[in-house]
Design an enzyme around this catalytic site. Sequence first.
Site, PDB file in Angstrom:
ATOM      1  N   SER A 142      29.812 -20.648  41.751  1.00 29.69           N
ATOM      2  CA  SER A 142      30.423 -21.297  40.584  1.00 29.69           C
ATOM      3  C   SER A 142      29.793 -20.707  39.328  1.00 29.69           C
ATOM      4  CB  SER A 142      30.154 -22.808  40.636  1.00 29.69           C
ATOM      5  OG  SER A 142      30.444 -23.408  39.394  1.00 29.69           O
ATOM      6  N   TYR A 155      24.757 -30.530  41.437  1.00 29.76           N
ATOM      7  CA  TYR A 155      25.774 -29.495  41.701  1.00 29.76           C
ATOM      8  C   TYR A 155      25.271 -28.142  41.196  1.00 29.76           C
ATOM      9  CZ  TYR A 155      30.405 -27.250  41.812  1.00 29.76           C
ATOM     10  OH  TYR A 155      31.461 -26.401  42.070  1.00 29.76           O
TER      11      TYR A 155
END
Length: 242
Positions: A142, A155
């Site tokens: 990501s 995250y």
Amino acid sequence: MNNLSGKVAVLTGGGGGIGRATAELLAKQGMKVVLLGGNNSDKLQLTQTLVGQYSECLAIPGNLTDMAFLKQGVEAAVARFKGIDVLINNAGVAQNQQFEDISVEDFDRIMAINFRVPFFLTQQALPYLKRSDSATIINVASVVSHAGYPMQSVYTASKHALLGWSKSLGAEYYQDNIRVHAISPGGVYTDMVKISRPDLKADGMIMPEEIANIVLFFLANRGNAVVDEIMVHRVNKQPFLV
Ligand SMILES: NC(=O)c1ccc[n+]([C@@H]2O[C@H](COP(=O)([O-])OP(=O)(O)OC[C@H]3O[C@@H](n4cnc5c(N)ncnc54)[C@H](OP(=O)(O)O)[C@@H]3O)[C@@H](O)[C@H]2O)c1
């Protein structure tokens, strides 16, 4: 372009979003696809139907965070298709929550699916990848693998871990002719982003098919040039902004 027809891809998170788009695109190239893991068997079944229009597909629903499931899943994939050429670690979970409110349970769940699962699933698949002439591991990281985001501390940490491990793995197994790539997307219009970032609108978001195309690029262009990571930003955003 490498001929991918007949090659075997094991992919996690195939029940929707990036995973479904990737599974479909690889099947269109004639690759055999294993959809490994998924809690929502209806979503997985739909992907299997879509993929099955183009190629052979095995769907194995289950919770990837169960270590025994990882082993059984790899064994089932090999029993059906006789080997593994490509592993795509795509399943993941996001969470938007203030740091001080994050529980141990949330921490463990997110770190497990985003980092522990790719790590140990790759360990299980590695003996088979070593036997392939086109072994490739693709980790869906990501943009938060490269930057720090407020309200996404676990995250962000999990995706930093995933990227760091990808680099180490690529260096360690290069001599075994195993390629390791990481793709770091910004906001992709999937269920994950709809739930975790309801403030983001579809307009201008990356489409799952665009990430699938990058996966295909990695697999189809397996030459001497090694691309280790790709960051993919939204067209209307500055780099490093989701
Ligand atoms: N969307 C974005 O903006 C974005 C940006 C950067 C990176 N990514 C990454 O892209 C990857 C794919 O996400 P997506 O956006 O396509 O979202 P998605 O549609 O929600 O896909 C996530 C997948 O992970 C699976 N999954 C989650 N926990 C699992 C578990 N314990 N066991 C088995 N499967 C599990 C889900 O299956 P079930 O629903 O059946 O549990 C789902 O199919 C993730 O790694 C995500 O971090 C997404």
